[in-house]
Design an enzyme around this catalytic site. Structure first.
Site, PDB file in Angstrom:
ATOM      1  N   ASP A 186      -0.735  -0.915  -9.603  1.00  0.00           N
ATOM      2  CA  ASP A 186       0.430  -0.410 -10.356  1.00  0.00           C
ATOM      3  C   ASP A 186       1.660  -0.371  -9.464  1.00  0.00           C
ATOM      4  OD1 ASP A 186      -1.398   0.299 -12.329  1.00  0.00           O
ATOM      5  OD2 ASP A 186      -1.481   2.403 -11.677  1.00  0.00           O
ATOM      6  N   HIS A 215      -3.045   3.351  -9.821  1.00  0.00           N
ATOM      7  CA  HIS A 215      -3.948   2.304  -9.336  1.00  0.00           C
ATOM      8  C   HIS A 215      -3.193   1.552  -8.237  1.00  0.00           C
ATOM      9  CE1 HIS A 215      -4.994   2.582 -13.700  1.00  0.00           C
ATOM     10  NE2 HIS A 215      -6.226   2.309 -13.342  1.00  0.00           N
TER      11      HIS A 215
HETATM   12  C1  XLS Z   1      -8.618   3.339 -19.342  1.00  0.00           C
HETATM   13  C2  XLS Z   1      -8.696   4.439 -18.398  1.00  0.00           C
HETATM   14  C3  XLS Z   1      -7.865   4.253 -17.146  1.00  0.00           C
HETATM   15  C4  XLS Z   1      -8.318   5.159 -16.059  1.00  0.00           C
HETATM   16  C5  XLS Z   1      -7.818   4.811 -14.710  1.00  0.00           C
HETATM   17  O1  XLS Z   1      -8.957   3.428 -20.497  1.00  0.00           O
HETATM   18  O2  XLS Z   1      -8.356   5.618 -19.060  1.00  0.00           O
HETATM   19  O3  XLS Z   1      -6.519   4.451 -17.452  1.00  0.00           O
HETATM   20  O4  XLS Z   1      -7.958   6.483 -16.314  1.00  0.00           O
HETATM   21  O5  XLS Z   1      -8.332   3.597 -14.282  1.00  0.00           O
END
Ligand code: XLS
Ligand code: NI
Ligand code: NI
Length: 437
Positions: free
Chosen positions: A103, A100
């Site tokens: 991140d 993201h």
């Molecule tokens: C959350 C999601 C997230 C997505 C990416 O539960 O799995 O990690 O994969 O935003």
């Protein structure tokens, strides 16, 4: 930098190895059903869990020991963290990653400053990609952590939250393009609701679709040709997430004319939270032509939330790989470990144990799935079960030669239906187990 000085490149040693940090089944060069394992899986490491997971939970603070982290989360620290991350991927032998926007780089005091921070870190990510050949499987934007998104982003009651999210995704798409990303994922975040007393669901879904169309249009405008994914999840953080499961997401995409632009990213633990199995979700997405990518993890039968554990169950990965192979693989998608080490597994080395185990579990599942397919008995049993549709009345119905009146006539003449055959579930479970153990 202080990355992983005590770890050397993880090797394939074969099924008899007792080395805790060697692959017993994952040999990236081994060819299974015409592709190397490296190509079959396109394994990816999730930056958010592996580099940003702190181990904090509602009952206590961070536990993770991450010696490379500086005292302050500034751009310099973020750049250093990127270098450690690429060292991790290199040593693990994984060639893709996902992240993201938030991140990788800290937010600044303004959107301008935040974008500058991101640019500075992306520069280092690009250098590291060029150095190692590791690629971006998909990028995404965090549209759920900042308090401005408390009511959602694209589905917020606050139009400015929508606008901010649009600016964020615009930038995230530019970054994905810059890094040569193979995809971009929409996961709902806080797109959902807690109570209908304060929610105009129709309006919110219209906005979500408008938002996704804007993203598709902007990608076209800048020349980003990566695959878009929508990631189903039924609940958490909201009570009713709008991207509930595969069937729900596909309906949304079709209802709003997005079906040619967006496929699904299926996550195991989200499937189970929706009351499905992951193989159900993969099969549903696959048969509708929406199978895009996979977030690999697992939940816990005794816990009702998104525990994001690493997969260790070969039976489950066998079922996942049967679906992959059936639908011809995932590329340009891949198998992204959206999984985190437990709060108690706080040492850096635990990150290796977790990923090595996950990769090996998938590799073993792939081999078992390929053996089941090569043998053909399971497929034959399935074909036999539907043999009444292969010829005669079944084939005539399938080719549109009948209506209610002609079928009534057929039955009046015949008198009764042919007797049913046994479903043989237990025999088939035993058959599958012959390949598993
Ligand atoms: C959350 C999601 C997230 C997505 C990416 O539960 O799995 O990690 O994969 O935003
Ligand atoms: Ni996910
Ligand atoms: Ni998840």
């Amino acid at each position: 930098m202080t990355g992983f000085p005590d770890v050397s490149k993880i090797k394939y040693e074969g099924p008899d190895s007792t080395h805790p940090l060697a692959f017993r089944h994952y040999d990236e060069n081994e060819v299974v059903e015409g592709k190397t394992m490296k190509e079959q899986f396109r394994f990816s490491v999730a930056y958010w869990h592996t580099m940003r997971g702190t181990g904090a939970d509602p009952f206590g603070p961070a536990t993770m020991l991450r010696p490379w982290e500086g005292p302050e989360d500034n751009v310099e620290n973020a750049c250093n963290r990127v270098r450690v991350f690429f060292e991790f991927c290199e040593k693990l032998g994984v060639y893709f990653f996902c992240f993201h926007d938030r991140d990788v780089a800290p937010e600044g005091d303004s959107l301008t400053q935040t974008n500058q921070n991101l640019d500075a870190v992306v520069k280092v990510i690009k250098e590291e990609q060029d150095r190692t050949g590791i690629k971006l499987l998909w990028g995404t934007a965090n549209l759920f952590s900042n308090p401005r998104y408390m009511h959602g982003a694209a589905t917020s009651c606050n139009a400015d939250a929508f606008a901010f999210a649009a600016a964020q995704v615009k930038k995230a798409l530019e970054v994905a393009l810059e890094l040569g990303g193979d995809g971009y994922t929409f996961w709902g975040g806080r797109e959902g609701y807690q109570t209908l007393w304060n929610t105009d669901m129709k309006r919110e879904l219209d906005h979500l679709a408008r938002f996704m169309h804007m993203a598709v249009d902007y990608a076209k405008q800048i020349g980003f040709t990566g695959q878009f994914y929508f990631e189903p999840k039924p609940k958490e953080p909201t009570k009713h997430q709008y991207d509930f499961d595969a069937a729900n997401c596909i309906n949304f995409l079709r209802a709003y004319g997005l079906e040619d632009h967006v496929k699904l990213n299926i996550e195991t633990n989200h499937a189970t939270l929706a009351g499905h199995s992951v193989e159900h979700e993969l099969e549903y997405a696959g048969m509708q032509g929406f199978l895009g990518s996979v977030d690999a993890n697992t939940g816990d039968l005794l816990l009702g939330w998104d525990t994001d554990q690493f997969p260790t169950d070969v039976y489950m990965t066998t079922k996942i790989m049967l679906a992959f192979l059936k639908y011809g693989g995932l590329a340009p998608g891949g198998v992204n470990f959206d999984a985190k080490v437990r709060r108690e597994s706080f040492e850096p080395i635990d990150l290796f144990h977790a990923h090595v185990g996950g990769m090996d579990t998938f590799a073993k599942g792939l081999k078992i799935a390929a053996a089941i397919r090569a043998d053909g008995q399971l497929q034959k049993a399935l074909d036999d079960r539907y043999c009444s549709w292969a010829t005669g009345i079944g084939a005539e119905i399938d080719t549109g030669q009948h209506d209610f009146a002609s079928l009534e006539q057929y039955m009046l003449e015949k008198g009764d239906a042919e007797p049913n055959q046994s479903g043989r579930q237990e025999a088939l479970e035993n058959l599958v187990n012959r390949y598993v153990f």
